[in-house]
Design an enzyme around this catalytic site. Structure first.
Site, PDB file in Angstrom:
ATOM      1  N   ASP A 176      93.523  64.704  45.512  1.00  0.00           N
ATOM      2  CA  ASP A 176      93.320  66.151  45.533  1.00  0.00           C
ATOM      3  C   ASP A 176      93.138  66.737  44.139  1.00  0.00           C
ATOM      4  O   ASP A 176      93.339  66.055  43.133  1.00  0.00           O
ATOM      5  CB  ASP A 176      94.485  66.840  46.271  1.00  0.00           C
ATOM      6  CG  ASP A 176      95.851  66.281  45.865  1.00  0.00           C
ATOM      7  OD1 ASP A 176      95.943  65.647  44.795  1.00  0.00           O
ATOM      8  OD2 ASP A 176      96.820  66.486  46.605  1.00  0.00           O
ATOM      9  N   ASN A 205     107.659  69.990  52.242  1.00  0.00           N
ATOM     10  CA  ASN A 205     107.243  70.465  53.569  1.00  0.00           C
ATOM     11  C   ASN A 205     106.539  69.364  54.373  1.00  0.00           C
ATOM     12  O   ASN A 205     106.003  69.616  55.435  1.00  0.00           O
ATOM     13  CB  ASN A 205     106.312  71.683  53.423  1.00  0.00           C
ATOM     14  CG  ASN A 205     105.026  71.346  52.676  1.00  0.00           C
ATOM     15  OD1 ASN A 205     104.799  70.204  52.299  1.00  0.00           O
ATOM     16  ND2 ASN A 205     104.181  72.344  52.470  1.00  0.00           N
ATOM     17  N   HIS A 213     103.883  67.586  53.327  1.00  0.00           N
ATOM     18  CA  HIS A 213     102.439  67.405  53.073  1.00  0.00           C
ATOM     19  C   HIS A 213     102.165  66.049  52.414  1.00  0.00           C
ATOM     20  O   HIS A 213     103.011  65.500  51.712  1.00  0.00           O
ATOM     21  CB  HIS A 213     101.839  68.565  52.274  1.00  0.00           C
ATOM     22  CG  HIS A 213     102.198  68.633  50.821  1.00  0.00           C
ATOM     23  ND1 HIS A 213     102.160  69.804  50.104  1.00  0.00           N
ATOM     24  CD2 HIS A 213     102.585  67.680  49.932  1.00  0.00           C
ATOM     25  CE1 HIS A 213     102.497  69.574  48.851  1.00  0.00           C
ATOM     26  NE2 HIS A 213     102.766  68.294  48.714  1.00  0.00           N
ATOM     27  N   GLU A 252      98.521  70.466  54.147  1.00  0.00           N
ATOM     28  CA  GLU A 252      99.696  71.288  54.387  1.00  0.00           C
ATOM     29  C   GLU A 252      99.999  71.353  55.889  1.00  0.00           C
ATOM     30  O   GLU A 252      99.112  71.095  56.724  1.00  0.00           O
ATOM     31  CB  GLU A 252      99.436  72.713  53.856  1.00  0.00           C
ATOM     32  CG  GLU A 252      99.219  72.788  52.353  1.00  0.00           C
ATOM     33  CD  GLU A 252     100.517  72.706  51.546  1.00  0.00           C
ATOM     34  OE1 GLU A 252     101.325  71.797  51.764  1.00  0.00           O
ATOM     35  OE2 GLU A 252     100.716  73.575  50.681  1.00  0.00           O
TER      36      GLU A 252
HETATM   37  P1  PGA Z   1     106.200  65.260  43.596  1.00  0.00           P
HETATM   38  O1  PGA Z   1     105.117  65.801  44.587  1.00  0.00           O
HETATM   39  O2  PGA Z   1     105.962  63.799  43.397  1.00  0.00           O
HETATM   40  O3  PGA Z   1     105.982  66.049  42.353  1.00  0.00           O
HETATM   41  O4  PGA Z   1     107.536  65.526  44.223  1.00  0.00           O
HETATM   42  C1  PGA Z   1     104.793  65.091  45.729  1.00  0.00           C
HETATM   43  C2  PGA Z   1     103.802  65.859  46.549  1.00  0.00           C
HETATM   44  O5  PGA Z   1     103.864  67.102  46.582  1.00  0.00           O
HETATM   45  O6  PGA Z   1     102.957  65.218  47.194  1.00  0.00           O
END
Ligand code: PGA
Length: 236
Positions: free
Chosen positions: A67, A136, A138, A143
């Site tokens: 992404d 959450n 994702h 999302e």
């Molecule tokens: P993080 O993010 O490794 O910074 O916790 C993971 C994500 O949001 O996919």
């Protein structure tokens, strides 16, 4: 699905890097699906270390990232292109022309999305997809939603995602409100999936995603349907 619980972040990183390095050693011209965020940084550090020790050679690897923020170009320090260059690509012998991150600056967003899906298809799909997981649930920036979206798409980020990612920006207001993300099709068609996570909060969402119903309200729950998915996490 293999769920491997380890003691600490260092072990998450070491095991994840070992899986990625094995993939590259067994198939030097493989396609790696790569991820950004705090969690993969330790994994990338290990890969850089092993590259420097002559244990792994990335010269034939192609990479396809999950992404990118809309409105940030690769020179912006908060962009995921910059993150990948800075945390991995500049330190190993991957061919930078064979590293792909979605274009957050594309004038025609829809076209950028379909080009990205074409890129994945033309590459023969992803051999090993690395994933983090949001609080959450994702994966990539898929999302929580009413349906799983198959193709690369532009997504409005949830408030909780913006708040979680504000730590990388000077203020929450600076966090882009939208992103371009690989869809569930690109992820689910990867031959292998490796999800890594660290911390008590992530342990709770992993439990929900892996043991609860498969639902787009918890996007990572779709991984229950993947035939070769490994989760490595620590509650530390
Ligand atoms: P993080 O993010 O490794 O910074 O916790 C993971 C994500 O949001 O996919």
């Amino acid at each position: 699905m293999r769920v491997i619980k380890v003691e600490n972040y260092n072990e998450v990183s070491e095991r994840a890097a070992a899986m990625i390095a094995s993939q590259v050693i067994l198939q030097p011209d493989c396609v790696l699906g790569l991820a950004t965020g705090s969690t993969p940084i330790g994994t990338y550090k290990k890969l850089i270390q092993w590259y420097n020790e002559g244990k792994v050679d990335f010269s034939e690897v192609m990479s396809i990232n999950l992404d990118e923020y809309i409105g940030l170009d690769g020179s912006s320090e908060q962009s995921y292109r910059y993150f990948m260059n800075h945390n991995l690509f500049e330190h190993i012998n991957i061919n930078i022309a064979k590293t792909f991150v979605p274009d957050g600056m594309a004038k025609n967003g829809e076209e950028a999305c379909s080009l990205y899906d074409e890129r994945i298809k033309n590459a023969g799909g992803i051999d090993l997809q690395l994933l983090g997981i949001g609080n959450n649930g994702h994966i990539g920036f898929n999302e929580p939603s009413d349906c799983f979206l198959e193709c690369t798409h532009i997504v409005e980020l949830e408030e909780s995602t913006i708040a979680a990612n504000a730590r990388f920006f000077r203020s929450e207001e600076e966090v882009p409100k939208a992103a371009i993300t690989m869809g569930m099709g690109g992820i689910m068609r990867a031959k292998k999936v490796l999800l890594i996570a660290n911390g008590a909060q992530k342990a709770a969402i992993i439990k929900k995603a892996m043991e609860g119903p498969v639902t787009p309200k918890i996007p990572a729950s779709i991984l229950q349907l993947h035939s070769d998915c490994t989760i490595i996490y620590s509650e530390e």
